[in-house]
Motif scaffolding. Structure first.
Motif, mmCIF file in Angstrom:
data_model
loop_
_atom_site.group_PDB
_atom_site.id
_atom_site.type_symbol
_atom_site.label_atom_id
_atom_site.label_comp_id
_atom_site.label_asym_id
_atom_site.label_seq_id
_atom_site.Cartn_x
_atom_site.Cartn_y
_atom_site.Cartn_z
ATOM 1 N N ILE A 69 0.839 -1.201 0.000
ATOM 2 C CA ILE A 69 0.000 0.000 0.000
ATOM 3 C C ILE A 69 0.876 1.254 0.000
ATOM 4 O O ILE A 69 0.605 2.225 -0.712
ATOM 5 N N ALA A 70 1.949 1.233 0.801
ATOM 6 C CA ALA A 70 2.853 2.380 0.861
ATOM 7 C C ALA A 70 3.482 2.648 -0.505
ATOM 8 O O ALA A 70 3.631 3.803 -0.924
ATOM 9 N N TYR A 71 3.855 1.571 -1.206
ATOM 10 C CA TYR A 71 4.435 1.730 -2.537
ATOM 11 C C TYR A 71 3.410 2.353 -3.483
ATOM 12 O O TYR A 71 3.737 3.263 -4.259
ATOM 13 N N ALA A 72 2.181 1.873 -3.432
ATOM 14 C CA ALA A 72 1.133 2.400 -4.305
ATOM 15 C C ALA A 72 0.868 3.871 -4.019
ATOM 16 O O ALA A 72 0.616 4.665 -4.936
ATOM 17 N N GLU A 73 0.926 4.251 -2.750
ATOM 18 C CA GLU A 73 0.701 5.651 -2.391
ATOM 19 C C GLU A 73 1.845 6.542 -2.887
ATOM 20 O O GLU A 73 1.614 7.681 -3.316
ATOM 21 N N LYS A 74 3.058 6.012 -2.870
ATOM 22 C CA LYS A 74 4.225 6.798 -3.270
ATOM 23 C C LYS A 74 4.380 6.886 -4.783
ATOM 24 O O LYS A 74 4.768 7.935 -5.321
ATOM 25 N N HIS A 75 4.078 5.786 -5.491
ATOM 26 C CA HIS A 75 4.391 5.717 -6.912
ATOM 27 C C HIS A 75 3.181 5.708 -7.845
ATOM 28 O O HIS A 75 3.348 5.955 -9.046
ATOM 29 N N ASN A 76 1.992 5.406 -7.334
ATOM 30 C CA ASN A 76 0.831 5.243 -8.218
ATOM 31 C C ASN A 76 -0.313 6.197 -7.918
ATOM 32 O O ASN A 76 -1.436 5.979 -8.376
ATOM 33 N N ASN A 77 -0.033 7.215 -7.107
ATOM 34 C CA ASN A 77 -1.060 8.192 -6.750
ATOM 35 C C ASN A 77 -2.287 7.524 -6.133
ATOM 36 O O ASN A 77 -3.425 7.961 -6.309
ATOM 37 N N ALA A 78 -2.044 6.440 -5.402
ATOM 38 C CA ALA A 78 -3.125 5.743 -4.689
ATOM 39 C C ALA A 78 -3.173 6.255 -3.253
ATOM 40 O O ALA A 78 -2.194 6.834 -2.754
ATOM 41 N N PRO A 165 -26.234 -9.621 -9.817
ATOM 42 C CA PRO A 165 -26.348 -8.282 -10.404
ATOM 43 C C PRO A 165 -26.681 -7.197 -9.396
ATOM 44 O O PRO A 165 -26.551 -6.006 -9.705
ATOM 45 N N LYS A 166 -27.098 -7.573 -8.198
ATOM 46 C CA LYS A 166 -27.452 -6.589 -7.185
ATOM 47 C C LYS A 166 -26.244 -6.140 -6.367
ATOM 48 O O LYS A 166 -26.352 -5.231 -5.552
ATOM 49 N N LEU A 167 -25.096 -6.792 -6.583
ATOM 50 C CA LEU A 167 -23.896 -6.481 -5.814
ATOM 51 C C LEU A 167 -22.843 -5.804 -6.696
ATOM 52 O O LEU A 167 -22.845 -5.977 -7.916
ATOM 53 N N PRO A 168 -21.937 -5.030 -6.092
ATOM 54 C CA PRO A 168 -20.832 -4.437 -6.861
ATOM 55 C C PRO A 168 -20.040 -5.532 -7.578
ATOM 56 O O PRO A 168 -19.918 -6.652 -7.081
ATOM 57 N N LYS A 169 -19.483 -5.189 -8.722
ATOM 58 C CA LYS A 169 -18.812 -6.176 -9.566
ATOM 59 C C LYS A 169 -17.292 -6.036 -9.498
ATOM 60 O O LYS A 169 -16.758 -4.933 -9.477
ATOM 61 N N LEU A 170 -16.630 -7.172 -9.481
ATOM 62 C CA LEU A 170 -15.174 -7.211 -9.507
ATOM 63 C C LEU A 170 -14.662 -6.796 -10.886
ATOM 64 O O LEU A 170 -15.137 -7.300 -11.909
ATOM 65 N N LYS A 171 -13.677 -5.875 -10.912
ATOM 66 C CA LYS A 171 -13.072 -5.438 -12.176
ATOM 67 C C LYS A 171 -11.721 -6.111 -12.404
ATOM 68 O O LYS A 171 -11.496 -6.716 -13.446
ATOM 69 N N LYS A 172 -10.828 -5.978 -11.418
ATOM 70 C CA LYS A 172 -9.486 -6.534 -11.557
ATOM 71 C C LYS A 172 -9.113 -7.313 -10.299
ATOM 72 O O LYS A 172 -9.409 -6.884 -9.192
ATOM 73 N N ASP A 282 5.386 -4.968 -6.654
ATOM 74 C CA ASP A 282 4.675 -3.705 -6.444
ATOM 75 C C ASP A 282 4.519 -2.938 -7.751
ATOM 76 O O ASP A 282 3.448 -2.388 -8.048
ATOM 77 N N GLN A 283 5.587 -2.906 -8.549
ATOM 78 C CA GLN A 283 5.545 -2.217 -9.837
ATOM 79 C C GLN A 283 4.531 -2.876 -10.768
ATOM 80 O O GLN A 283 3.756 -2.190 -11.451
ATOM 81 N N ALA A 284 4.558 -4.207 -10.801
ATOM 82 C CA ALA A 284 3.644 -4.934 -11.684
ATOM 83 C C ALA A 284 2.196 -4.700 -11.294
ATOM 84 O O ALA A 284 1.316 -4.542 -12.163
ATOM 85 N N ILE A 285 1.915 -4.668 -9.996
ATOM 86 C CA ILE A 285 0.552 -4.426 -9.517
ATOM 87 C C ILE A 285 0.092 -3.021 -9.912
ATOM 88 O O ILE A 285 -1.028 -2.832 -10.371
ATOM 89 N N GLY A 286 0.988 -2.050 -9.732
ATOM 90 C CA GLY A 286 0.639 -0.674 -10.079
ATOM 91 C C GLY A 286 0.305 -0.521 -11.550
ATOM 92 O O GLY A 286 -0.676 0.142 -11.911
ATOM 93 N N ARG A 287 1.122 -1.132 -12.407
ATOM 94 C CA ARG A 287 0.863 -1.057 -13.853
ATOM 95 C C ARG A 287 -0.453 -1.736 -14.210
ATOM 96 O O ARG A 287 -1.217 -1.254 -15.054
ATOM 97 N N PHE A 288 -0.724 -2.846 -13.566
ATOM 98 C CA PHE A 288 -1.922 -3.619 -13.880
ATOM 99 C C PHE A 288 -3.210 -2.923 -13.416
ATOM 100 O O PHE A 288 -4.194 -2.856 -14.151
ATOM 101 N N LEU A 289 -3.182 -2.377 -12.219
ATOM 102 C CA LEU A 289 -4.397 -1.773 -11.652
ATOM 103 C C LEU A 289 -4.676 -0.383 -12.191
ATOM 104 O O LEU A 289 -5.819 -0.046 -12.497
#
Length: 290
Positions: A69-78, A165-172, A282-289
């Motif tokens: 999570i820290a990596y995503a906050e620092k590098h992926n604007n999450a 269909p009544k519930l939120p849907k998974l994207k990734k 971490d990099q791969a997750i950021g690019r993918f999401l």
């Protein structure tokens, strides 16, 4: 002053103090919510964005997803907006503030009963979280990043509720060290299993058989990133999960997903617990999401 006046003055002071205490508690608990109540509290619309829910593995805590999570906050604007803690009795407490317009919101899920391997139960906990987020924040979509046991929780959830269909849907969906067809030393043996030409594993454990039976309920159109480790020590595993067990996910999701990718991490960085402490991942997750 007459005794009667003193009496009413005392009553007034007590009432004012009580109101003050109530207000103080309300302010200090405004960011918490218990799923055991029927009140959602203030409903805010965050349907414009899809939060990413991070799930830890067996015996772990929020610490195992902190670095990702820290990596995503620092590098992926999450930004981590909420921590969702599931208590041992199933009560869910949300803490944090999800501001409108937050880019790439992250929700960190933590199980107090972190050694509960009953995925029929843990998926219900996950279900209650999704319903809570839908009611409180009106979410329509979400992503998941799961390590180890968290993968089975999410998969068991998806094959029961994923197509509702009544519930939120998974994207990734991101998987780290997923033991979809067994754990070494428990229901899998080193270099025993292998994938057939169809990518179906030769030997199936009970969890895999269940997922295979109900796989048609998995939502269509999801993008999946499956990351697994191989220590390179001859075991063809990350020390706990064999490459075959991790890669068996492909056969489960055949024909269901819009995109499926695999990444094998070799060497020391591919050890099971190091998968969530690896900057390459971490990099791969950021690019993918994002």
């Amino acid at each position: 002053m007459k005794k009667k006046n003193w009496f009413w003055l005392g009553i007034s002071v007590i009432i004012l103090l009580s109101i003050g205490i109530i207000c103080w508690h309300a302010v200090n608990n405004r960011n918490s919510y218990s799923a055991n109540t029927n009140q959602v509290g203030q409903v805010v619309d965050r349907s414009h964005s899809a939060p990413t829910i991070y799930l830890h593995g067996w015996g772990a805590s929020g610490k195992s997803t902190d670095s990702m999570i820290a990596y995503a906050e620092k590098h992926n604007n999450a930004h981590k907006v909420l921590t969702a803690k599931v208590k041992r009795d199933g009560t869910i407490v949300l803490r944090g503030t999800w501001l409108k317009g937050t880019p790439h919101p992250i929700i960190q899920l933590v199980f107090a009963d972190n050694k509960n391997g009953n995925y029929y139960l843990t998926r219900e906990w996950f279900y209650h979280l999704i319903v809570l987020l839908q009611k409180k924040y009106q979410i329509k979509h979400y992503n998941t990043v799961a390590h180890s046991m968290g993968n089975l929780t999410t998969m068991f959830y998806q094959v029961k509720y994923g197509s509702n269909p009544k519930l939120p849907k998974l994207k990734k969906q991101v998987n780290l060290g997923g033991h979809f067809d067994g754990i070494v030393g428990m229901d899998d043996k080193i270099n025993r299993n292998y994938l057939l030409s169809s990518n179906r594993p030769k030997y199936l454990n009970s969890s895999y058989r269940y997922l295979l039976k109900y796989r048609q309920n998995y939502p269509s159109g999801v993008q999946v990133l499956n990351i697994f480790g191989n220590k390179g020590d001859g075991t063809n595993s990350d020390g706990d999960v064999s490459v075959v067990s991790a890669r068996s996910l492909r056969y489960l999701l055949r024909g269901k997903v819009s995109n499926y990718r695999e990444i094998e991490i070799k060497g020391a960085g591919g050890q099971h617990s190091q998968l969530h402490e690896n900057s390459q991942i971490d990099q791969a997750i950021g690019r993918f999401l994002w």
